[in-house]
Design a protein around this motif. Sequence first.
Motif, PDB file in Angstrom:
ATOM      1  N   ARG A 105       9.547  -0.617  12.842  1.00 13.68           N
ATOM      2  CA  ARG A 105      10.537   0.121  12.493  1.00 13.68           C
ATOM      3  C   ARG A 105      11.491   0.382  13.790  1.00 13.68           C
ATOM      4  O   ARG A 105      10.864   1.032  15.049  1.00 13.68           O
ATOM      5  CB  ARG A 105      10.379   1.648  12.216  1.00 13.68           C
ATOM      6  CG  ARG A 105      11.286   2.400  11.618  1.00 13.68           C
ATOM      7  CD  ARG A 105      10.802   3.671  11.092  1.00 13.68           C
ATOM      8  NE  ARG A 105      10.463   3.458   9.721  1.00 13.68           N
ATOM      9  CZ  ARG A 105       9.566   4.500   9.180  1.00 13.68           C
ATOM     10  NH1 ARG A 105       9.589   5.621   9.470  1.00 13.68           N
ATOM     11  NH2 ARG A 105       9.440   4.135   7.820  1.00 13.68           N
ATOM     12  N   LYS A 106      12.585   0.094  13.637  1.00 13.85           N
ATOM     13  CA  LYS A 106      13.655   0.080  14.693  1.00 13.85           C
ATOM     14  C   LYS A 106      13.885   1.511  15.203  1.00 13.85           C
ATOM     15  O   LYS A 106      13.788   2.651  14.357  1.00 13.85           O
ATOM     16  CB  LYS A 106      14.986  -0.859  14.595  1.00 13.85           C
ATOM     17  CG  LYS A 106      15.682  -0.311  13.449  1.00 13.85           C
ATOM     18  CD  LYS A 106      16.773  -1.363  13.355  1.00 13.85           C
ATOM     19  CE  LYS A 106      17.614  -1.034  12.013  1.00 13.85           C
ATOM     20  NZ  LYS A 106      18.736  -1.896  11.977  1.00 13.85           N
ATOM     21  N   LYS A 158      20.793  16.451  17.056  1.00 14.02           N
ATOM     22  CA  LYS A 158      20.133  15.222  17.104  1.00 14.02           C
ATOM     23  C   LYS A 158      18.943  15.027  17.943  1.00 14.02           C
ATOM     24  O   LYS A 158      19.086  15.419  19.136  1.00 14.02           O
ATOM     25  CB  LYS A 158      21.375  14.147  17.200  1.00 14.02           C
ATOM     26  CG  LYS A 158      22.459  14.233  16.407  1.00 14.02           C
ATOM     27  CD  LYS A 158      23.432  13.167  16.753  1.00 14.02           C
ATOM     28  CE  LYS A 158      24.664  13.358  15.579  1.00 14.02           C
ATOM     29  NZ  LYS A 158      25.800  12.421  16.064  1.00 14.02           N
ATOM     30  N   ILE A 159      18.176  13.943  17.559  1.00 12.80           N
ATOM     31  CA  ILE A 159      17.184  13.629  18.206  1.00 12.80           C
ATOM     32  C   ILE A 159      17.009  12.027  18.180  1.00 12.80           C
ATOM     33  O   ILE A 159      17.220  11.573  17.196  1.00 12.80           O
ATOM     34  CB  ILE A 159      15.625  14.417  18.177  1.00 12.80           C
ATOM     35  CG1 ILE A 159      15.566  14.021  16.574  1.00 12.80           C
ATOM     36  CG2 ILE A 159      15.690  15.603  18.273  1.00 12.80           C
ATOM     37  CD1 ILE A 159      14.042  14.674  16.316  1.00 12.80           C
ATOM     38  N   LYS A 160      16.518  11.371  19.235  1.00 15.68           N
ATOM     39  CA  LYS A 160      16.194   9.940  19.341  1.00 15.68           C
ATOM     40  C   LYS A 160      15.013   9.859  18.717  1.00 15.68           C
ATOM     41  O   LYS A 160      13.964  10.265  19.361  1.00 15.68           O
ATOM     42  CB  LYS A 160      16.473   9.362  20.641  1.00 15.68           C
ATOM     43  CG  LYS A 160      17.820   9.623  20.930  1.00 15.68           C
ATOM     44  CD  LYS A 160      18.324   8.608  22.246  1.00 15.68           C
ATOM     45  CE  LYS A 160      19.724   8.762  22.598  1.00 15.68           C
ATOM     46  NZ  LYS A 160      20.249   7.999  23.680  1.00 15.68           N
ATOM     47  N   VAL A 161      14.629   8.802  17.915  1.00 12.34           N
ATOM     48  CA  VAL A 161      13.366   8.304  17.417  1.00 12.34           C
ATOM     49  C   VAL A 161      13.192   6.933  17.998  1.00 12.34           C
ATOM     50  O   VAL A 161      14.143   6.085  17.577  1.00 12.34           O
ATOM     51  CB  VAL A 161      13.550   8.670  15.901  1.00 12.34           C
ATOM     52  CG1 VAL A 161      12.118   7.994  15.444  1.00 12.34           C
ATOM     53  CG2 VAL A 161      13.790   9.630  15.464  1.00 12.34           C
ATOM     54  N   PRO A 162      12.185   6.906  18.643  1.00  9.40           N
ATOM     55  CA  PRO A 162      11.820   5.622  19.301  1.00  9.40           C
ATOM     56  C   PRO A 162      11.451   4.792  18.319  1.00  9.40           C
ATOM     57  O   PRO A 162      10.780   4.687  16.973  1.00  9.40           O
ATOM     58  CB  PRO A 162      10.771   5.729  20.129  1.00  9.40           C
ATOM     59  CG  PRO A 162       9.929   7.092  19.667  1.00  9.40           C
ATOM     60  CD  PRO A 162      11.217   7.838  18.927  1.00  9.40           C
ATOM     61  N   ALA A 163      11.423   3.412  18.619  1.00  9.96           N
ATOM     62  CA  ALA A 163      10.984   2.184  17.889  1.00  9.96           C
ATOM     63  C   ALA A 163       9.651   2.278  17.875  1.00  9.96           C
ATOM     64  O   ALA A 163       8.918   2.804  18.832  1.00  9.96           O
ATOM     65  CB  ALA A 163      11.547   0.804  18.134  1.00  9.96           C
ATOM     66  N   ARG A 164       8.874   1.924  16.541  1.00 13.94           N
ATOM     67  CA  ARG A 164       7.505   1.988  16.635  1.00 13.94           C
ATOM     68  C   ARG A 164       7.167   1.116  15.452  1.00 13.94           C
ATOM     69  O   ARG A 164       7.669   0.569  14.495  1.00 13.94           O
ATOM     70  CB  ARG A 164       7.050   3.454  16.433  1.00 13.94           C
ATOM     71  CG  ARG A 164       7.600   4.052  15.082  1.00 13.94           C
ATOM     72  CD  ARG A 164       7.197   5.497  15.014  1.00 13.94           C
ATOM     73  NE  ARG A 164       7.563   6.074  13.985  1.00 13.94           N
ATOM     74  CZ  ARG A 164       8.749   6.551  13.452  1.00 13.94           C
ATOM     75  NH1 ARG A 164       9.903   6.386  14.135  1.00 13.94           N
ATOM     76  NH2 ARG A 164       9.059   6.795  12.470  1.00 13.94           N
ATOM     77  N   ARG A 165       5.735   0.915  15.356  1.00 11.72           N
ATOM     78  CA  ARG A 165       5.088   0.256  14.348  1.00 11.72           C
ATOM     79  C   ARG A 165       4.512   1.177  13.223  1.00 11.72           C
ATOM     80  O   ARG A 165       4.064   2.249  13.504  1.00 11.72           O
ATOM     81  CB  ARG A 165       3.840  -0.586  14.727  1.00 11.72           C
ATOM     82  CG  ARG A 165       4.410  -1.995  15.427  1.00 11.72           C
ATOM     83  CD  ARG A 165       3.102  -2.802  15.986  1.00 11.72           C
ATOM     84  NE  ARG A 165       1.969  -3.038  14.909  1.00 11.72           N
ATOM     85  CZ  ARG A 165       1.421  -4.039  14.642  1.00 11.72           C
ATOM     86  NH1 ARG A 165       1.881  -5.105  15.166  1.00 11.72           N
ATOM     87  NH2 ARG A 165       0.505  -4.088  13.769  1.00 11.72           N
ATOM     88  N   VAL A 166       4.831   0.855  12.216  1.00  9.53           N
ATOM     89  CA  VAL A 166       4.329   1.795  10.958  1.00  9.53           C
ATOM     90  C   VAL A 166       3.650   1.058   9.876  1.00  9.53           C
ATOM     91  O   VAL A 166       3.646  -0.127   9.629  1.00  9.53           O
ATOM     92  CB  VAL A 166       5.500   2.591  10.245  1.00  9.53           C
ATOM     93  CG1 VAL A 166       6.172   3.814  11.326  1.00  9.53           C
ATOM     94  CG2 VAL A 166       6.305   1.645   9.456  1.00  9.53           C
ATOM     95  N   VAL A 167       2.626   1.680   9.143  1.00 10.94           N
ATOM     96  CA  VAL A 167       1.926   0.937   8.142  1.00 10.94           C
ATOM     97  C   VAL A 167       2.582   1.433   6.907  1.00 10.94           C
ATOM     98  O   VAL A 167       3.386   2.343   6.566  1.00 10.94           O
ATOM     99  CB  VAL A 167       0.535   1.586   7.899  1.00 10.94           C
ATOM    100  CG1 VAL A 167      -0.429   0.912   6.754  1.00 10.94           C
ATOM    101  CG2 VAL A 167      -0.257   1.019   9.127  1.00 10.94           C
ATOM    102  N   LYS A 168       3.005   0.166   6.031  1.00 10.82           N
ATOM    103  CA  LYS A 168       3.598   0.476   4.674  1.00 10.82           C
ATOM    104  C   LYS A 168       2.463  -0.116   3.556  1.00 10.82           C
ATOM    105  O   LYS A 168       2.143  -1.136   3.673  1.00 10.82           O
ATOM    106  CB  LYS A 168       4.766  -0.544   4.594  1.00 10.82           C
ATOM    107  CG  LYS A 168       5.417  -0.334   3.134  1.00 10.82           C
ATOM    108  CD  LYS A 168       6.994  -1.296   3.153  1.00 10.82           C
ATOM    109  CE  LYS A 168       7.360  -1.146   1.769  1.00 10.82           C
ATOM    110  NZ  LYS A 168       8.220  -2.304   1.518  1.00 10.82           N
ATOM    111  N   LEU A 169       2.579   0.907   2.613  1.00 14.63           N
ATOM    112  CA  LEU A 169       1.756   0.257   1.214  1.00 14.63           C
ATOM    113  C   LEU A 169       2.888   0.190   0.096  1.00 14.63           C
ATOM    114  O   LEU A 169       3.821   1.059   0.084  1.00 14.63           O
ATOM    115  CB  LEU A 169       0.882   1.519   1.057  1.00 14.63           C
ATOM    116  CG  LEU A 169       0.117   1.338  -0.363  1.00 14.63           C
ATOM    117  CD1 LEU A 169      -0.830   0.202  -0.435  1.00 14.63           C
ATOM    118  CD2 LEU A 169      -0.403   2.607  -1.275  1.00 14.63           C
TER     119      LEU A 169
END
Length: 98
Positions: free
Chosen positions: A62-63, A75-86
Amino acid sequence: MSQMTPTFNMKNLSDAVADQFGLSHQDGQNIVRYVFDKLKDELVAGKQVRLHQFGTLEARHRKAGEARNPATGAKIKVPARRVVKLTASPFLREAVSH
């Protein structure tokens, strides 16, 4: 007071496995833990996990983006990360919809 949704957790699952197959509760717990650890290991390795009549699990990138704090509007910055999708299978979607 609002009613809570009933929850089915790992203990319930391990107890059900033990009861279904005539195992000790410790053995049921060990089997369930092994299965979930194996699923996690495969996702961490970048593999897609397909479970027949249940769905497909995959780790996706997820970018980075921007979000808002709903309480303050800041406003807050959300870092890129890996997520699990079902992605639920059609069979599971149909079963749940009834």
